[in-house]
Design a protein around this motif. Structure first.
Motif, PDB file in Angstrom:
ATOM      1  N   ASP A 174     -32.378 -17.615  -5.876  1.00  0.00           N
ATOM      2  CA  ASP A 174     -33.677 -17.103  -5.421  1.00  0.00           C
ATOM      3  C   ASP A 174     -33.514 -15.847  -4.572  1.00  0.00           C
ATOM      4  OD1 ASP A 174     -34.917 -19.202  -6.707  1.00  0.00           O
ATOM      5  OD2 ASP A 174     -35.191 -20.403  -4.884  1.00  0.00           O
ATOM      6  N   VAL A 175     -32.549 -15.870  -3.646  1.00  0.00           N
ATOM      7  CA  VAL A 175     -32.293 -14.702  -2.793  1.00  0.00           C
ATOM      8  C   VAL A 175     -31.878 -13.514  -3.654  1.00  0.00           C
ATOM      9  CG1 VAL A 175     -30.763 -13.772  -1.001  1.00  0.00           C
ATOM     10  CG2 VAL A 175     -31.732 -16.049  -0.738  1.00  0.00           C
ATOM     11  N   LEU A 176     -31.032 -13.754  -4.626  1.00  0.00           N
ATOM     12  CA  LEU A 176     -30.583 -12.688  -5.523  1.00  0.00           C
ATOM     13  C   LEU A 176     -31.754 -12.129  -6.332  1.00  0.00           C
ATOM     14  CD1 LEU A 176     -28.339 -10.991  -6.774  1.00  0.00           C
ATOM     15  CD2 LEU A 176     -27.920 -12.872  -8.363  1.00  0.00           C
ATOM     16  N   ALA A 177     -32.590 -13.004  -6.861  1.00  0.00           N
ATOM     17  CA  ALA A 177     -33.733 -12.550  -7.662  1.00  0.00           C
ATOM     18  C   ALA A 177     -34.705 -11.732  -6.823  1.00  0.00           C
ATOM     19  CB  ALA A 177     -34.443 -13.753  -8.278  1.00  0.00           C
ATOM     20  N   ILE A 178     -35.035 -12.225  -5.651  1.00  0.00           N
ATOM     21  CA  ILE A 178     -35.974 -11.496  -4.790  1.00  0.00           C
ATOM     22  C   ILE A 178     -35.331 -10.198  -4.295  1.00  0.00           C
ATOM     23  CG2 ILE A 178     -37.212 -11.591  -2.594  1.00  0.00           C
ATOM     24  CD1 ILE A 178     -37.651 -14.606  -3.215  1.00  0.00           C
ATOM     25  N   GLY A 179     -34.048 -10.257  -3.951  1.00  0.00           N
ATOM     26  CA  GLY A 179     -33.351  -9.051  -3.511  1.00  0.00           C
ATOM     27  C   GLY A 179     -33.334  -7.969  -4.574  1.00  0.00           C
ATOM     28  N   ASN A 180     -33.251  -8.358  -5.835  1.00  0.00           N
ATOM     29  CA  ASN A 180     -33.258  -7.379  -6.923  1.00  0.00           C
ATOM     30  C   ASN A 180     -34.624  -6.751  -7.138  1.00  0.00           C
ATOM     31  OD1 ASN A 180     -30.631  -7.018  -7.965  1.00  0.00           O
ATOM     32  ND2 ASN A 180     -30.684  -9.087  -8.764  1.00  0.00           N
ATOM     33  N   THR A 181     -35.690  -7.409  -6.712  1.00  0.00           N
ATOM     34  CA  THR A 181     -37.019  -6.840  -6.899  1.00  0.00           C
ATOM     35  C   THR A 181     -37.371  -5.843  -5.804  1.00  0.00           C
ATOM     36  OG1 THR A 181     -38.131  -8.601  -5.657  1.00  0.00           O
ATOM     37  CG2 THR A 181     -37.873  -8.921  -8.028  1.00  0.00           C
ATOM     38  N   LEU A 182     -36.670  -5.907  -4.672  1.00  0.00           N
ATOM     39  CA  LEU A 182     -36.959  -5.011  -3.551  1.00  0.00           C
ATOM     40  C   LEU A 182     -36.150  -3.728  -3.668  1.00  0.00           C
ATOM     41  CD1 LEU A 182     -36.852  -7.698  -0.727  1.00  0.00           C
ATOM     42  CD2 LEU A 182     -38.877  -6.715  -1.797  1.00  0.00           C
ATOM     43  N   PRO A 183     -36.682  -2.630  -3.132  1.00  0.00           N
ATOM     44  CA  PRO A 183     -35.910  -1.375  -3.180  1.00  0.00           C
ATOM     45  C   PRO A 183     -34.721  -1.413  -2.220  1.00  0.00           C
ATOM     46  CG  PRO A 183     -37.962  -1.072  -1.966  1.00  0.00           C
ATOM     47  CD  PRO A 183     -37.996  -2.472  -2.527  1.00  0.00           C
ATOM     48  N   GLY A 184     -33.722  -0.629  -2.536  1.00  0.00           N
ATOM     49  CA  GLY A 184     -32.554  -0.516  -1.675  1.00  0.00           C
ATOM     50  C   GLY A 184     -31.362  -1.254  -2.246  1.00  0.00           C
ATOM     51  N   PRO A 185     -30.214  -1.060  -1.612  1.00  0.00           N
ATOM     52  CA  PRO A 185     -28.976  -1.659  -2.124  1.00  0.00           C
ATOM     53  C   PRO A 185     -28.893  -3.163  -1.882  1.00  0.00           C
ATOM     54  CG  PRO A 185     -28.531  -0.419  -0.126  1.00  0.00           C
ATOM     55  CD  PRO A 185     -29.965  -0.194  -0.461  1.00  0.00           C
ATOM     56  N   ILE A 186     -28.518  -3.896  -2.894  1.00  0.00           N
ATOM     57  CA  ILE A 186     -28.376  -5.350  -2.810  1.00  0.00           C
ATOM     58  C   ILE A 186     -27.254  -5.728  -1.854  1.00  0.00           C
ATOM     59  CG2 ILE A 186     -26.789  -5.624  -4.767  1.00  0.00           C
ATOM     60  CD1 ILE A 186     -29.775  -7.911  -4.203  1.00  0.00           C
ATOM     61  N   ALA A 187     -26.284  -4.826  -1.675  1.00  0.00           N
ATOM     62  CA  ALA A 187     -25.130  -5.103  -0.814  1.00  0.00           C
ATOM     63  C   ALA A 187     -25.515  -5.252   0.649  1.00  0.00           C
ATOM     64  CB  ALA A 187     -24.094  -3.996  -0.954  1.00  0.00           C
ATOM     65  N   THR A 188     -26.681  -4.741   1.049  1.00  0.00           N
ATOM     66  CA  THR A 188     -27.125  -4.926   2.430  1.00  0.00           C
ATOM     67  C   THR A 188     -28.313  -5.876   2.537  1.00  0.00           C
ATOM     68  OG1 THR A 188     -28.457  -2.907   2.252  1.00  0.00           O
ATOM     69  CG2 THR A 188     -26.270  -2.715   3.254  1.00  0.00           C
ATOM     70  N   LYS A 189     -29.110  -5.962   1.476  1.00  0.00           N
ATOM     71  CA  LYS A 189     -30.274  -6.860   1.532  1.00  0.00           C
ATOM     72  C   LYS A 189     -29.866  -8.319   1.613  1.00  0.00           C
ATOM     73  CE  LYS A 189     -32.063  -4.929  -2.108  1.00  0.00           C
ATOM     74  NZ  LYS A 189     -32.889  -4.633  -3.275  1.00  0.00           N
ATOM     75  N   MET A 190     -28.914  -8.715   0.766  1.00  0.00           N
ATOM     76  CA  MET A 190     -28.499 -10.118   0.768  1.00  0.00           C
ATOM     77  C   MET A 190     -27.835 -10.524   2.073  1.00  0.00           C
ATOM     78  SD  MET A 190     -27.369 -10.896  -3.134  1.00  0.00           S
ATOM     79  CE  MET A 190     -27.197 -12.643  -2.847  1.00  0.00           C
ATOM     80  N   PRO A 191     -26.844  -9.771   2.577  1.00  0.00           N
ATOM     81  CA  PRO A 191     -26.262 -10.158   3.868  1.00  0.00           C
ATOM     82  C   PRO A 191     -27.295 -10.172   4.993  1.00  0.00           C
ATOM     83  CG  PRO A 191     -24.835  -8.595   2.771  1.00  0.00           C
ATOM     84  CD  PRO A 191     -26.095  -8.673   1.969  1.00  0.00           C
ATOM     85  N   GLY A 192     -28.224  -9.222   4.959  1.00  0.00           N
ATOM     86  CA  GLY A 192     -29.251  -9.184   5.996  1.00  0.00           C
ATOM     87  C   GLY A 192     -30.101 -10.436   6.003  1.00  0.00           C
ATOM     88  N   TYR A 193     -30.580 -10.838   4.823  1.00  0.00           N
ATOM     89  CA  TYR A 193     -31.419 -12.026   4.761  1.00  0.00           C
ATOM     90  C   TYR A 193     -30.620 -13.290   5.087  1.00  0.00           C
ATOM     91  CZ  TYR A 193     -34.086 -15.941   3.147  1.00  0.00           C
ATOM     92  OH  TYR A 193     -34.712 -17.157   3.089  1.00  0.00           O
ATOM     93  N   ILE A 194     -29.440 -13.407   4.497  1.00  0.00           N
ATOM     94  CA  ILE A 194     -28.629 -14.613   4.729  1.00  0.00           C
ATOM     95  C   ILE A 194     -28.239 -14.715   6.191  1.00  0.00           C
ATOM     96  CG2 ILE A 194     -26.441 -15.748   4.174  1.00  0.00           C
ATOM     97  CD1 ILE A 194     -26.793 -14.444   1.311  1.00  0.00           C
ATOM     98  N   GLY A 195     -27.850 -13.590   6.801  1.00  0.00           N
ATOM     99  CA  GLY A 195     -27.509 -13.581   8.222  1.00  0.00           C
ATOM    100  C   GLY A 195     -28.685 -13.994   9.080  1.00  0.00           C
ATOM    101  N   TYR A 196     -29.875 -13.494   8.729  1.00  0.00           N
ATOM    102  CA  TYR A 196     -31.079 -13.864   9.477  1.00  0.00           C
ATOM    103  C   TYR A 196     -31.375 -15.350   9.324  1.00  0.00           C
ATOM    104  CZ  TYR A 196     -35.877 -14.062  11.072  1.00  0.00           C
ATOM    105  OH  TYR A 196     -37.031 -14.404  11.743  1.00  0.00           O
ATOM    106  N   ARG A 197     -31.219 -15.846   8.132  1.00  0.00           N
ATOM    107  CA  ARG A 197     -31.507 -17.255   7.875  1.00  0.00           C
ATOM    108  C   ARG A 197     -30.545 -18.184   8.628  1.00  0.00           C
ATOM    109  NH1 ARG A 197     -32.581 -20.158   2.111  1.00  0.00           N
ATOM    110  NH2 ARG A 197     -32.405 -22.247   2.916  1.00  0.00           N
TER     111      ARG A 197
END
Length: 185
Positions: free
Chosen positions: A46-69
């Motif tokens: 789910d995180v990967l799918a949503i991260g792919n729909t948002l603009p910007g690099p996936i390499a920072t979006k996923m760690p950012g969300y997972i770290g926040y969670r």
């Protein structure tokens, strides 16, 4: 304690994530799902799918969300810093060395040697996701969805984010089967 684990987990991803964001996804999964069990496979997908729909690099979006969670705002900041720091250091050092020694054959060969490794990592991730899709939806539905999505993305040129967004919207608007079966009973 969680902040330290987050930092080192994403620092490892940053160090070994040759090939950019998409190549890092299997490494993020290995750290987050397999090693630390901060997310399940379904949550990671789910995180990967949503991260792919948002603009910007996936390499920072996923760690950012997972770290926040996992650890709140400090976890978000540390995770993004940890994954970016090795890239920044390596970029400065390697681009300096590359510009100085670019005509040497083994320097040119290094870049070419990484490609098959990244290809195998992406193939493994693809198989893992297909296997989970097959388990949840069955062979036929999984194959049809993969073929249709591939056709829409590659032949029609639709951005993958729109395809993922459409599938998420369809899933949200689809009536729940369990709720319908309970109403019928």
């Amino acid at each position: 304690m969680k902040q330290t684990a987050l930092f080192w987990a994403f620092f490892r991803v940053g160090i070994f994530g040759f090939g950019g964001g998409p190549a890092m996804i299997p490494l993020v999964r290995a750290e987050v799902v397999t090693r630390h069990q901060w997310l399940t496979d379904e949550e990671f997908a789910d995180v990967l799918a949503i991260g792919n729909t948002l603009p910007g690099p996936i390499a920072t979006k996923m760690p950012g969300y997972i770290g926040y969670r996992v650890a709140g705002i400090s976890g978000c900041v540390l995770s993004v810093l940890a994954v970016v720091l090795p890239m920044l250091i390596a970029m400065v050092v390697m681009l300096g060395a590359f510009s100085r020694y670019r005509d040497i054959g083994w320097i040119q060969g290094m870049g070419q040697a990484v490609i098959p490794v990244v290809m195998v990592m992406m193939g493994q991730l693809t198989w893992d996701f297909f296997d989970k899709s097959r388990a949840a939806l069955g062979w036929l539905v999984s194959i049809v969805m993969a073929v249709v999505a591939g056709g829409v993305i590659y032949w029609l040129g639709v951005h993958p984010g729109f395809v993922i967004g459409a599938i998420l919207l369809a899933a949200l608007l689809r009536p729940n089967r369990q709720a319908r079966s309970k109403e019928a009973a």
